[in-house]
Design a protein around this motif. Structure first.
Motif, PDB file in Angstrom:
ATOM      1  N   UNK A 277      -4.493   2.507  -4.566  1.00  0.00           N
ATOM      2  CA  UNK A 277      -3.954   3.469  -2.818  1.00  0.00           C
ATOM      3  C   UNK A 277      -4.633   2.324  -1.491  1.00  0.00           C
ATOM      4  N   UNK A 278      -5.908   2.348  -1.429  1.00  0.00           N
ATOM      5  CA  UNK A 278      -6.632   1.938   0.370  1.00  0.00           C
ATOM      6  C   UNK A 278      -5.235   0.193   0.148  1.00  0.00           C
ATOM      7  N   UNK A 279      -4.233   0.222  -0.505  1.00  0.00           N
ATOM      8  CA  UNK A 279      -3.465  -1.270  -0.790  1.00  0.00           C
ATOM      9  C   UNK A 279      -1.894  -0.635  -0.039  1.00  0.00           C
ATOM     10  N   UNK A 280      -1.973   0.935   0.349  1.00  0.00           N
ATOM     11  CA  UNK A 280      -0.339   1.248   0.055  1.00  0.00           C
ATOM     12  C   UNK A 280       0.223   1.876  -1.034  1.00  0.00           C
ATOM     13  N   UNK A 281      -0.339   2.000  -1.721  1.00  0.00           N
ATOM     14  CA  UNK A 281       0.468   2.435  -2.870  1.00  0.00           C
ATOM     15  C   UNK A 281       0.331   3.870  -2.666  1.00  0.00           C
ATOM     16  N   UNK A 282       1.900   4.772  -3.328  1.00  0.00           N
ATOM     17  CA  UNK A 282       1.375   6.042  -3.742  1.00  0.00           C
ATOM     18  C   UNK A 282       1.949   6.240  -5.462  1.00  0.00           C
ATOM     19  N   UNK A 283       1.189   8.083  -5.008  1.00  0.00           N
ATOM     20  CA  UNK A 283       1.363   8.916  -6.546  1.00  0.00           C
ATOM     21  C   UNK A 283       2.360   9.203  -7.302  1.00  0.00           C
ATOM     22  N   UNK A 284       3.801   8.948  -5.736  1.00  0.00           N
ATOM     23  CA  UNK A 284       4.434   9.920  -6.040  1.00  0.00           C
ATOM     24  C   UNK A 284       5.725   8.943  -6.727  1.00  0.00           C
TER      25      UNK A 284
END
Length: 313
Positions: A277-284
Protein backbone atom coordinates in the motif's frame (compact mmCIF):
# COMPACT_ATOMS: atom_id res chain seq x y z
CA UNK A 1 35.80 -30.59 -12.64
CA UNK A 2 38.02 -27.51 -12.22
CA UNK A 3 40.86 -29.63 -10.81
CA UNK A 4 40.60 -31.93 -13.83
CA UNK A 5 40.87 -28.92 -16.14
CA UNK A 6 44.02 -27.79 -14.32
CA UNK A 7 45.53 -31.26 -14.40
CA UNK A 8 44.78 -31.76 -18.10
CA UNK A 9 45.76 -28.29 -19.31
CA UNK A 10 47.82 -26.27 -16.84
CA UNK A 11 50.59 -28.74 -16.05
CA UNK A 12 51.05 -30.04 -19.65
CA UNK A 13 51.23 -26.43 -20.89
CA UNK A 14 53.89 -25.56 -18.31
CA UNK A 15 56.00 -28.52 -19.39
CA UNK A 16 55.50 -27.72 -23.08
CA UNK A 17 56.63 -24.13 -22.55
CA UNK A 18 59.64 -25.23 -20.46
CA UNK A 19 58.74 -22.74 -17.74
CA UNK A 20 60.55 -24.62 -14.99
CA UNK A 21 59.38 -23.79 -11.45
CA UNK A 22 59.80 -20.02 -11.35
CA UNK A 23 56.21 -19.17 -12.25
CA UNK A 24 52.97 -18.27 -10.47
CA UNK A 25 49.51 -19.48 -11.52
CA UNK A 26 46.96 -16.67 -11.26
CA UNK A 27 43.18 -16.97 -11.33
CA UNK A 28 40.32 -14.80 -10.06
CA UNK A 29 38.33 -15.24 -6.85
CA UNK A 30 35.52 -17.30 -8.34
CA UNK A 31 34.15 -19.74 -5.70
CA UNK A 32 35.47 -22.80 -7.54
CA UNK A 33 38.93 -21.23 -7.61
CA UNK A 34 39.00 -20.51 -3.87
CA UNK A 35 37.30 -23.76 -2.82
CA UNK A 36 39.14 -25.84 -0.23
CA UNK A 37 39.46 -28.80 -2.60
CA UNK A 38 41.13 -26.58 -5.22
CA UNK A 39 43.52 -25.08 -2.66
CA UNK A 40 44.49 -28.53 -1.43
CA UNK A 41 45.13 -29.71 -5.00
CA UNK A 42 47.39 -26.73 -5.69
CA UNK A 43 49.22 -27.31 -2.42
CA UNK A 44 49.79 -31.00 -3.13
CA UNK A 45 51.16 -30.11 -6.57
CA UNK A 46 53.54 -27.61 -4.93
CA UNK A 47 52.17 -24.82 -7.10
CA UNK A 48 52.36 -21.13 -6.34
CA UNK A 49 49.12 -19.34 -7.04
CA UNK A 50 47.42 -15.97 -6.71
CA UNK A 51 43.72 -15.09 -6.59
CA UNK A 52 44.19 -11.47 -7.55
CA UNK A 53 41.31 -10.31 -9.77
CA UNK A 54 41.57 -9.97 -13.52
CA UNK A 55 44.08 -7.27 -14.45
CA UNK A 56 45.19 -8.49 -17.85
CA UNK A 57 45.36 -5.48 -20.09
CA UNK A 58 44.03 -6.59 -23.44
CA UNK A 59 46.36 -4.40 -25.45
CA UNK A 60 49.32 -6.16 -23.83
CA UNK A 61 48.23 -9.45 -25.35
CA UNK A 62 48.76 -8.38 -28.91
CA UNK A 63 51.97 -6.58 -28.01
CA UNK A 64 53.27 -9.65 -26.20
CA UNK A 65 52.39 -11.87 -29.15
CA UNK A 66 54.41 -9.64 -31.43
CA UNK A 67 57.29 -9.47 -28.93
CA UNK A 68 57.32 -13.23 -28.48
CA UNK A 69 57.89 -13.70 -32.20
CA UNK A 70 61.09 -11.69 -31.88
CA UNK A 71 62.34 -13.15 -28.60
CA UNK A 72 64.20 -16.37 -27.98
CA UNK A 73 61.73 -18.83 -26.45
CA UNK A 74 64.39 -21.20 -25.06
CA UNK A 75 65.78 -21.09 -21.55
CA UNK A 76 69.31 -20.93 -22.97
CA UNK A 77 68.79 -17.36 -24.11
CA UNK A 78 69.92 -14.34 -22.06
CA UNK A 79 67.71 -13.28 -19.17
CA UNK A 80 65.76 -10.12 -19.76
CA UNK A 81 65.84 -7.80 -16.77
CA UNK A 82 62.84 -5.47 -16.67
CA UNK A 83 60.67 -3.87 -14.03
CA UNK A 84 57.31 -5.43 -13.33
CA UNK A 85 54.23 -3.74 -14.70
CA UNK A 86 52.71 -1.80 -11.80
CA UNK A 87 48.95 -1.45 -11.46
CA UNK A 88 47.63 0.50 -8.46
CA UNK A 89 50.93 -0.11 -6.66
CA UNK A 90 50.87 -3.92 -7.12
CA UNK A 91 53.22 -5.89 -9.34
CA UNK A 92 50.85 -7.94 -11.46
CA UNK A 93 52.64 -8.76 -14.70
CA UNK A 94 56.25 -8.77 -15.82
CA UNK A 95 57.94 -9.16 -19.18
CA UNK A 96 58.52 -12.87 -18.68
CA UNK A 97 54.82 -13.43 -18.11
CA UNK A 98 53.95 -11.48 -21.24
CA UNK A 99 56.45 -13.56 -23.20
CA UNK A 100 54.70 -16.72 -22.00
CA UNK A 101 51.35 -15.26 -22.98
CA UNK A 102 52.74 -14.46 -26.39
CA UNK A 103 54.06 -18.00 -26.79
CA UNK A 104 50.68 -19.42 -25.83
CA UNK A 105 48.98 -17.15 -28.33
CA UNK A 106 51.29 -18.45 -31.02
CA UNK A 107 50.30 -22.06 -30.35
CA UNK A 108 47.66 -23.97 -32.30
CA UNK A 109 44.68 -21.62 -32.46
CA UNK A 110 46.79 -18.75 -33.85
CA UNK A 111 49.06 -20.93 -35.96
CA UNK A 112 48.99 -20.00 -39.66
CA UNK A 113 46.56 -17.12 -38.95
CA UNK A 114 46.94 -13.82 -40.75
CA UNK A 115 47.43 -10.60 -38.80
CA UNK A 116 43.88 -9.60 -39.69
CA UNK A 117 42.48 -12.88 -38.36
CA UNK A 118 44.46 -12.41 -35.13
CA UNK A 119 42.96 -8.96 -34.67
CA UNK A 120 39.44 -10.29 -35.22
CA UNK A 121 39.93 -13.10 -32.69
CA UNK A 122 41.40 -10.76 -30.10
CA UNK A 123 38.52 -8.36 -30.75
CA UNK A 124 36.07 -11.13 -29.88
CA UNK A 125 37.85 -11.65 -26.55
CA UNK A 126 37.91 -8.00 -25.51
CA UNK A 127 34.29 -7.80 -24.23
CA UNK A 128 35.00 -10.67 -21.83
CA UNK A 129 38.13 -8.91 -20.62
CA UNK A 130 36.17 -5.68 -20.19
CA UNK A 131 33.48 -7.44 -18.14
CA UNK A 132 36.20 -8.97 -15.98
CA UNK A 133 37.66 -5.52 -15.35
CA UNK A 134 34.24 -4.22 -14.33
CA UNK A 135 33.70 -7.12 -11.96
CA UNK A 136 37.04 -6.40 -10.30
CA UNK A 137 36.56 -2.62 -10.32
CA UNK A 138 39.71 -2.26 -12.45
CA UNK A 139 39.30 1.16 -14.08
CA UNK A 140 42.85 1.29 -15.40
CA UNK A 141 42.60 -1.89 -17.46
CA UNK A 142 39.05 -1.10 -18.56
CA UNK A 143 40.14 2.28 -19.90
CA UNK A 144 42.80 0.67 -22.09
CA UNK A 145 40.41 -2.01 -23.34
CA UNK A 146 37.70 0.49 -24.25
CA UNK A 147 40.20 2.24 -26.49
CA UNK A 148 40.18 -0.94 -28.56
CA UNK A 149 36.46 -1.86 -28.55
CA UNK A 150 32.94 -0.43 -28.68
CA UNK A 151 31.59 0.04 -25.15
CA UNK A 152 28.33 -1.63 -26.24
CA UNK A 153 29.93 -4.87 -27.46
CA UNK A 154 28.86 -7.95 -25.51
CA UNK A 155 30.60 -11.21 -24.68
CA UNK A 156 29.39 -14.70 -25.67
CA UNK A 157 26.24 -14.17 -23.55
CA UNK A 158 25.60 -10.68 -24.86
CA UNK A 159 26.74 -9.25 -21.53
CA UNK A 160 28.11 -5.74 -21.98
CA UNK A 161 30.30 -3.97 -19.42
CA UNK A 162 27.22 -2.00 -18.31
CA UNK A 163 25.28 -5.25 -17.74
CA UNK A 164 28.12 -6.50 -15.55
CA UNK A 165 28.37 -3.22 -13.61
CA UNK A 166 24.64 -3.27 -12.87
CA UNK A 167 24.74 -6.91 -11.86
CA UNK A 168 27.67 -6.45 -9.47
CA UNK A 169 26.53 -3.11 -8.06
CA UNK A 170 29.53 -1.10 -9.31
CA UNK A 171 27.97 2.36 -9.07
CA UNK A 172 31.08 4.28 -10.15
CA UNK A 173 31.54 1.89 -13.07
CA UNK A 174 27.94 2.51 -14.15
CA UNK A 175 28.52 6.27 -14.16
CA UNK A 176 31.81 5.87 -16.03
CA UNK A 177 30.38 3.55 -18.68
CA UNK A 178 27.30 5.69 -19.26
CA UNK A 179 29.62 8.65 -19.67
CA UNK A 180 31.39 6.63 -22.36
CA UNK A 181 28.10 6.12 -24.21
CA UNK A 182 27.02 2.71 -22.88
CA UNK A 183 23.45 1.90 -23.92
CA UNK A 184 20.83 1.04 -21.30
CA UNK A 185 18.59 -0.52 -23.98
CA UNK A 186 20.52 -3.70 -24.77
CA UNK A 187 19.45 -7.17 -23.67
CA UNK A 188 21.78 -10.07 -22.95
CA UNK A 189 21.17 -13.63 -24.14
CA UNK A 190 18.79 -14.22 -21.24
CA UNK A 191 16.67 -11.17 -22.00
CA UNK A 192 18.00 -9.03 -19.16
CA UNK A 193 18.53 -5.31 -19.54
CA UNK A 194 20.92 -3.45 -17.21
CA UNK A 195 17.90 -2.17 -15.23
CA UNK A 196 16.53 -5.68 -14.76
CA UNK A 197 19.89 -6.89 -13.44
CA UNK A 198 20.07 -3.96 -11.01
CA UNK A 199 16.57 -4.83 -9.75
CA UNK A 200 17.34 -8.52 -9.47
CA UNK A 201 20.45 -7.81 -7.39
CA UNK A 202 18.81 -5.07 -5.28
CA UNK A 203 21.17 -2.22 -6.19
CA UNK A 204 18.97 0.73 -5.29
CA UNK A 205 21.33 3.59 -6.22
CA UNK A 206 21.96 2.10 -9.65
CA UNK A 207 18.22 1.65 -10.22
CA UNK A 208 17.67 5.35 -9.47
CA UNK A 209 20.39 6.44 -11.91
CA UNK A 210 19.13 4.17 -14.68
CA UNK A 211 15.59 5.45 -14.26
CA UNK A 212 16.82 9.05 -14.56
CA UNK A 213 18.38 8.02 -17.89
CA UNK A 214 15.14 6.42 -19.06
CA UNK A 215 16.45 2.85 -18.96
CA UNK A 216 13.79 0.30 -20.01
CA UNK A 217 12.87 -2.92 -18.25
CA UNK A 218 11.73 -4.64 -21.45
CA UNK A 219 9.51 -7.19 -19.71
CA UNK A 220 6.00 -8.24 -20.65
CA UNK A 221 3.46 -6.80 -18.21
CA UNK A 222 2.23 -10.21 -17.10
CA UNK A 223 5.83 -11.21 -16.37
CA UNK A 224 6.17 -8.19 -14.08
CA UNK A 225 3.01 -9.27 -12.27
CA UNK A 226 4.43 -12.76 -11.79
CA UNK A 227 7.71 -11.35 -10.47
CA UNK A 228 5.86 -9.18 -7.92
CA UNK A 229 3.82 -12.16 -6.75
CA UNK A 230 6.98 -14.23 -6.37
CA UNK A 231 8.49 -11.47 -4.23
CA UNK A 232 5.47 -11.54 -1.92
CA UNK A 233 5.57 -15.32 -1.65
CA UNK A 234 9.27 -15.18 -0.72
CA UNK A 235 8.72 -12.27 1.72
CA UNK A 236 11.63 -10.47 0.06
CA UNK A 237 11.14 -6.86 1.17
CA UNK A 238 14.39 -5.61 -0.36
CA UNK A 239 13.52 -6.98 -3.77
CA UNK A 240 10.04 -5.48 -3.43
CA UNK A 241 11.65 -2.08 -2.81
CA UNK A 242 13.86 -2.58 -5.88
CA UNK A 243 10.80 -3.20 -8.06
CA UNK A 244 9.10 -0.15 -6.59
CA UNK A 245 12.12 2.05 -7.31
CA UNK A 246 12.10 0.82 -10.91
CA UNK A 247 8.73 2.49 -11.41
CA UNK A 248 6.64 -0.57 -12.28
CA UNK A 249 2.90 -0.66 -11.66
CA UNK A 250 2.53 -2.33 -8.26
CA UNK A 251 -0.99 -3.40 -9.26
CA UNK A 252 0.28 -5.38 -12.25
CA UNK A 253 -1.47 -8.74 -12.38
CA UNK A 254 -0.67 -12.27 -13.53
CA UNK A 255 -2.58 -14.33 -16.09
CA UNK A 256 -5.57 -14.64 -13.73
CA UNK A 257 -5.69 -10.98 -12.81
CA UNK A 258 -4.21 -11.70 -9.37
CA UNK A 259 -1.96 -8.97 -8.02
CA UNK A 260 0.75 -9.07 -5.40
CA UNK A 261 -1.77 -7.57 -2.96
CA UNK A 262 -4.22 -10.43 -3.58
CA UNK A 263 -1.48 -12.91 -2.67
CA UNK A 264 -0.28 -10.95 0.37
CA UNK A 265 -3.82 -10.97 1.79
CA UNK A 266 -4.30 -14.65 1.06
CA UNK A 267 -1.03 -15.38 2.89
CA UNK A 268 -2.18 -13.15 5.80
CA UNK A 269 1.02 -11.11 5.53
CA UNK A 270 -0.07 -7.84 7.15
CA UNK A 271 3.39 -6.26 6.94
CA UNK A 272 3.65 -7.08 3.25
CA UNK A 273 0.15 -5.67 2.65
CA UNK A 274 1.15 -2.45 4.41
CA UNK A 275 4.36 -2.17 2.36
CA UNK A 276 2.50 -2.72 -0.91
CA UNK A 277 0.00 0.00 0.00
CA UNK A 278 2.89 2.36 0.79
CA UNK A 279 4.31 1.61 -2.65
CA UNK A 280 1.07 2.55 -4.39
CA UNK A 281 -0.84 -0.74 -4.70
CA UNK A 282 -4.63 -0.57 -4.35
CA UNK A 283 -6.96 -3.29 -2.97
CA UNK A 284 -9.71 -2.67 -5.51
CA UNK A 285 -8.20 -4.49 -8.51
CA UNK A 286 -10.37 -7.45 -9.57
CA UNK A 287 -9.10 -10.83 -10.73
CA UNK A 288 -10.80 -12.93 -13.41
CA UNK A 289 -13.28 -14.20 -10.81
CA UNK A 290 -14.23 -10.66 -9.81
CA UNK A 291 -12.50 -10.75 -6.42
CA UNK A 292 -10.59 -7.80 -4.97
CA UNK A 293 -8.02 -7.89 -2.17
CA UNK A 294 -10.74 -6.39 0.08
CA UNK A 295 -13.03 -9.30 -0.77
CA UNK A 296 -10.20 -11.69 0.05
CA UNK A 297 -9.71 -10.10 3.50
CA UNK A 298 -13.45 -10.09 4.25
CA UNK A 299 -13.91 -13.70 3.14
CA UNK A 300 -11.02 -14.84 5.38
CA UNK A 301 -12.10 -12.63 8.32
CA UNK A 302 -8.90 -10.59 8.58
CA UNK A 303 -9.86 -7.45 10.52
CA UNK A 304 -6.27 -6.26 11.00
CA UNK A 305 -5.76 -6.18 7.22
CA UNK A 306 -9.22 -4.64 6.61
CA UNK A 307 -8.14 -1.72 8.81
CA UNK A 308 -5.32 -1.04 6.36
CA UNK A 309 -7.88 -0.96 3.54
CA UNK A 310 -10.11 1.53 5.36
CA UNK A 311 -9.27 4.52 3.10
CA UNK A 312 -10.38 2.47 0.07
CA UNK A 313 -13.64 1.11 1.49
Amino acid sequence: MYREILANNLLPSVRALKMGRGWVFQHDNDPKHTARATMEWLWKKHLKWSTVGLTIIASSIERSAQQAAEMDSTQDGPDIVTKSIMILGTATRDRRFLRWVGQVLKLKWLKNKSQEEVKVMIGELLPSFACGCVENNDFLSLQEILERMDVNCGDYDGTTPLHKACEKGRLDMVKYLMGKGASTQLKDRFGYTPLHLAIKNRHFDIIRILRLKGAPLSLELVRIGLELIKVVQNKDYQLLQAWYLSGVNMDQSDYNGRTALHIAVRLRERTMVSRLLDYGATPLERDVWGWTAVDEAQNNNLPSILKLFHPFT
